[in-house]
Design an enzyme around this catalytic site. Structure first.
Site, mmCIF file in Angstrom:
data_model
loop_
_atom_site.group_PDB
_atom_site.id
_atom_site.type_symbol
_atom_site.label_atom_id
_atom_site.label_comp_id
_atom_site.label_asym_id
_atom_site.label_seq_id
_atom_site.Cartn_x
_atom_site.Cartn_y
_atom_site.Cartn_z
ATOM 1 N N ASP A 107 118.414 67.718 145.492
ATOM 2 C CA ASP A 107 119.528 66.783 145.287
ATOM 3 C C ASP A 107 119.084 65.349 145.527
ATOM 4 O OD1 ASP A 107 119.158 67.702 147.879
ATOM 5 O OD2 ASP A 107 121.256 67.578 148.461
ATOM 6 N N ASP B 167 113.868 73.572 135.356
ATOM 7 C CA ASP B 167 114.603 73.502 134.092
ATOM 8 C C ASP B 167 115.516 72.279 134.080
ATOM 9 O OD1 ASP B 167 115.631 74.630 131.622
ATOM 10 O OD2 ASP B 167 117.445 75.086 132.747
ATOM 11 N N LYS C 203 115.318 73.442 147.778
ATOM 12 C CA LYS C 203 116.548 73.251 148.563
ATOM 13 C C LYS C 203 116.379 74.116 149.814
ATOM 14 C CE LYS C 203 120.805 71.654 148.896
ATOM 15 N NZ LYS C 203 121.028 70.242 149.210
ATOM 16 N N TYR D 268 116.322 82.297 137.348
ATOM 17 C CA TYR D 268 116.104 82.234 135.907
ATOM 18 C C TYR D 268 115.540 83.538 135.335
ATOM 19 C CZ TYR D 268 116.088 78.806 132.165
ATOM 20 O OH TYR D 268 116.396 78.070 131.058
#
Ligand code: NAD
Length: 364
Positions: A231, A255, A198, A131
């Site tokens: 996920d 986000d 992740k 980001y």
């Protein structure tokens, strides 16, 4: 007592929403015998023509002086044009912690069957990760050099016509936000921290964030801690939102998961937020400038007003904050004067100003 606060009107639907948020905050403060002296500025697309930049220095200087700002949303052009004003503001003021409480207010229609126990706070790292916008355009000579460098280090093959975005996660940035999350739990008498990454795929960047969270959690034995892959979290939080309390995430996952959690509690119209740094804090809704609604006066003012509640708590105006939050909750629960996004009967809705009028009626 008076506070001096910077007010950034934003663009798109921002100015019409912030005008109403200001009215509601002023009334809550007035009832408590207090005032806010606002320093009002524009930022965003409408300012570029006049000032040559969407975020003029005098706006930043005002926030630095006053330490506190309330901000309307600002449009970021897609794929071209100026860089995000929001990212720039967070970078220049080092607003490293993005705090987004997602609390269910009784009366809001939502697709979740039992929403009343949803009370999740998202703590998103705000300054690094993908980001940060460090990018290399495809076809550019620097990009081709970078691709050759990566290949020379045997780090894998990248197609020559690729664009590249850099994901940097630092030890400093991870430590700072994770400590903030554990301290937030302590200060607000919450129960648990879930770190979200992740790290099974991005073993270095997300792995660093995860290991740092595991390490810091040992200094907070009163706070339950777990790690979850992003996920798996997305599925689980939709099915069992009541199992989550405080989440801490790197910037990009933060986000995305913020919008997901806003969806659980009834949408972006009721999702407030804060960007906190060591010196300054900027309060703003989770939602964007919703340009397609500009000038229509139909959007929900609650997200910005509730961001104002967070701001009042931050400056220790707890009575005004409580009065204002209760007024918003009452209007939402009554359901007679609410905007289209949360109305039970979509043929009977009011506009931004009318909903704010109803909130003002409840402040006494
Ligand atoms: P958005 O949040 O502006 O709007 C998405 C949809 O959410 C809207 O179409 C509307 O249906 C709903 N919505 C948003 N605010 C609402 C409100 N107050 N009441 C009721 N419904 C509401 O997202 P977008 O369309 O993806 O983004 C528009 C622009 O805003 C983009 O340029 C984006 O970059 C920018 N943005 C700015 C900020 C910020 O200033 N902090 C945050 C997010 C997006």
């Amino acid at each position: 007592m008076s506070h001096k606060i910077t007010l950034i009107r934003g663009d798109g639907s921002g100015p019409e929403l912030i005008e109403q948020a200001k009215r509601a905050i002023d009334k809550a403060m007035d009832i408590c015998g207090k005032t806010i002296e606002w320093e009002i500025f524009d930022a965003g697309a409408d300012v570029v023509a006049k000032e040559g930049t969407p975020l003029p220095d005098h706006v930043i200087d005002s926030v630095k002086r006053n330490k506190i700002a309330l901000k309307g949303p600002v449009t970021t052009p897609l794929g071209k044009g100026f860089r995000s004003v929001n990212v720039e503001l967070r970078k220049r003021l080092d607003l490293y912690a993005c705090v987004r409480p997602c609390r269910y207010y009784k009366g809001i229609k939502t697709r979740i069957t039992n929403p009343k126990n949803i009370d999740i706070t998202i703590i998103r790292e705000n300054t690094e990760d993908l980001y940060a916008g460090i990018e290399f355009e495809n076809g550019n000579a620097d990009t081709i050099d970078l691709i050759k460098f990566i290949e020379s280090k045997n780090k894998g093959r990248i197609r020559e016509d690729s664009a590249i975005s850099i994901k940097a996660i630092s030890d400093f940035g991870s430590r700072r936000i994770i400590k903030y999350a554990f301290e937030y739990v302590k200060r607000n008498k919450r129960k648990s921290v879930t770190a979200v990454t992740k790290s099974n795929i991005m073993k270095f960047s997300d792995g660093l964030f995860m290991h740092t969270a595991e390490e810091i959690s040992k200094f907070y034995p009163q706070t339950a801690f777990r790690h979850k892959l992003v996920d798996s979290l997305c599925m689980d939080i939709v099915q069992f939102p009541e199992n989550y309390d405080v989440l801490v995430l790197p910037n990009l996952y933060g986000d995305i998961v913020s919008d997901l959690c806003a969806g659980l509690i009834g949408g972006l119209g009721v999702a407030p937020g804060a960007n906190i740094g060591t010196d300054c804090a900027v309060f703003e809704a989770v939602h964007g400038s919703a340009p397609e609604f500009k000038g229509k006066g139909v959007l929900n003012p609650a997200a910005l007003i509730l961001s104002g509640v967070l701001m009042l708590r931050h400056i220790n105006e707890n009575d005004a904050a409580e009065i204002l939050e209760n007024a918003v909750a009452k209007v939402i629960e009554d359901g007679k004067y609410v905007t289209f996004d949360i109305a039970e009967d979509t043929t009977k809705t009011v506009g931004t100003k009318e909903m704010t009028d109803a909130i003002l009626e409840e402040i006494y």
